[in-house]
Design an enzyme around this catalytic site. Structure first.
Site, short mmCIF file in Angstrom:
data_model
loop_
_atom_site.label_atom_id
_atom_site.label_comp_id
_atom_site.label_asym_id
_atom_site.label_seq_id
_atom_site.Cartn_x
_atom_site.Cartn_y
_atom_site.Cartn_z
N LYS A 97 0.86 -1.18 0.00
CA LYS A 97 0.00 0.00 0.00
C LYS A 97 0.90 1.23 0.00
CE LYS A 97 -3.01 2.85 2.72
NZ LYS A 97 -3.37 3.20 4.11
N GLY A 147 -7.80 9.15 10.56
CA GLY A 147 -8.03 9.18 11.99
C GLY A 147 -9.10 10.15 12.45
N ALA A 178 -9.38 5.60 5.06
CA ALA A 178 -9.24 6.75 5.96
C ALA A 178 -10.56 7.48 6.16
CB ALA A 178 -8.19 7.74 5.48
N ASN A 221 -8.58 1.50 10.47
CA ASN A 221 -7.76 1.17 11.64
C ASN A 221 -8.30 1.87 12.89
OD1 ASN A 221 -4.15 1.34 12.36
ND2 ASN A 221 -5.82 0.54 13.56
N THR A 222 -8.24 3.21 12.89
CA THR A 222 -8.61 3.96 14.08
C THR A 222 -10.05 3.70 14.52
OG1 THR A 222 -7.10 5.70 13.34
CG2 THR A 222 -8.62 6.27 15.10
#
Length: 263
Positions: A104, A165, A191, A213-214
């Protein structure tokens, strides 16, 4: 009418799960593994500049918790702010993972916004594709840039929904829809997802998958949120394949008004 669902195909790889997850911001590697299993994800991305997968001898290794015989590892270039650094990180990943080509690419413009530096991203993509990498590329939500990256040879385009995030969810669904309509390679939102409804909306718009992720790692209960995200991805994909009803300005009775039984 849409056909029944098929596997997610990226380059020469096939996956049943359309949810991709990251490995940062967890309490420890044990929680990372537990959340990853709860998500049902098959692709797990890792920032080589922040996470040890063998480059730091004697330190705890993520691969002891996320082994490559269970998951497809997606090394990423998070923390890189120029083309040269990003290319070096990808080359290091290939060495550490015995020739692994799927990466990535992420080249950031600054530390405040974490928006992609598109000029450096394009330069790095051209170099990596020529060097026989399978490049999944993080980009903004500009449909023209997405087409350019696909033309270079990137195997997947990964437009942001919102800043990394932030948890703001999809901020420009119309650009995202245009990217999806024009693309001949998978489009995966990357994101900005904050909760399950954000992931479902991305899938309803026709995206091929979502990387997050976050949203999971910073939830009050990461394991539960990971499971929620798995369901959201599945629900959103089914809704897209089913084809939603058209939107109308005015009401339309669900039961016919003609020939009603008189009282």
């Amino acid at each position: 009418m849409q056909n029944a669902d098929t596997a997610l195909k990226i380059a020469d790889y096939q996956f049943q799960s359309r949810l991709l997850v990251g490995t940062g911001k967890y309490a420890d590697f044990a929680e990372t593994r537990a959340a990853t299993l709860a998500s049902g994800a098959e692709i797990v991305t890792v920032a080589l500049r922040r996470t040890n997968i063998g480059q730091e001898q004697g330190q705890e290794n993520l691969l002891d918790y996320i082994p490559t015989d269970e998951f497809t590892l997606l090394p990423n270039t998070a923390g890189c702010f120029n083309c040269e650094d990003a290319v070096r990180v990808c080359q290091l990943a290939r060495e550490l993972l015995d020739g692994h080509k799927l990466v990535k690419l992420e080249v950031l413009a600054d530390q405040k916004t974490l928006f992609p530096d598109i000029i450096e991203t394009v330069k790095a993509a051209e170099i990596l594709v020529k060097d026989d990498f399978d490049v999944m590329v993080y980009t903004n939500d500009d449909p023209i840039i997405a087409q350019r990256l696909e033309a270079i040879g990137c195997v997947a385009v990964m437009p942001l929904a919102a800043p990394i995030g932030s948890g703001l969810g999809i901020q420009n669904k119309y650009n995202l829809m245009t990217i999806v309509e024009n693309a001949q390679v998978p489009v995966l939102v990357d994101a900005g997802v904050g909760t399950a409804s954000d992931a479902a909306i991305a899938m309803e718009l026709g995206c091929d998958g979502v990387l997050m992720n976050t949203a999971i790692a910073q939830a009050q209960n990461p394991i539960m949120m990971a499971a929620a995200m798995q369901h959201a991805i599945h629900a959103g994909r089914l809704a897209y394949l089913a084809g939603r009803m058209p939107k109308r300005r005015f009401a339309s009775a669900s039961s016919p008004l003609e020939d009603t039984i008189s009282s």
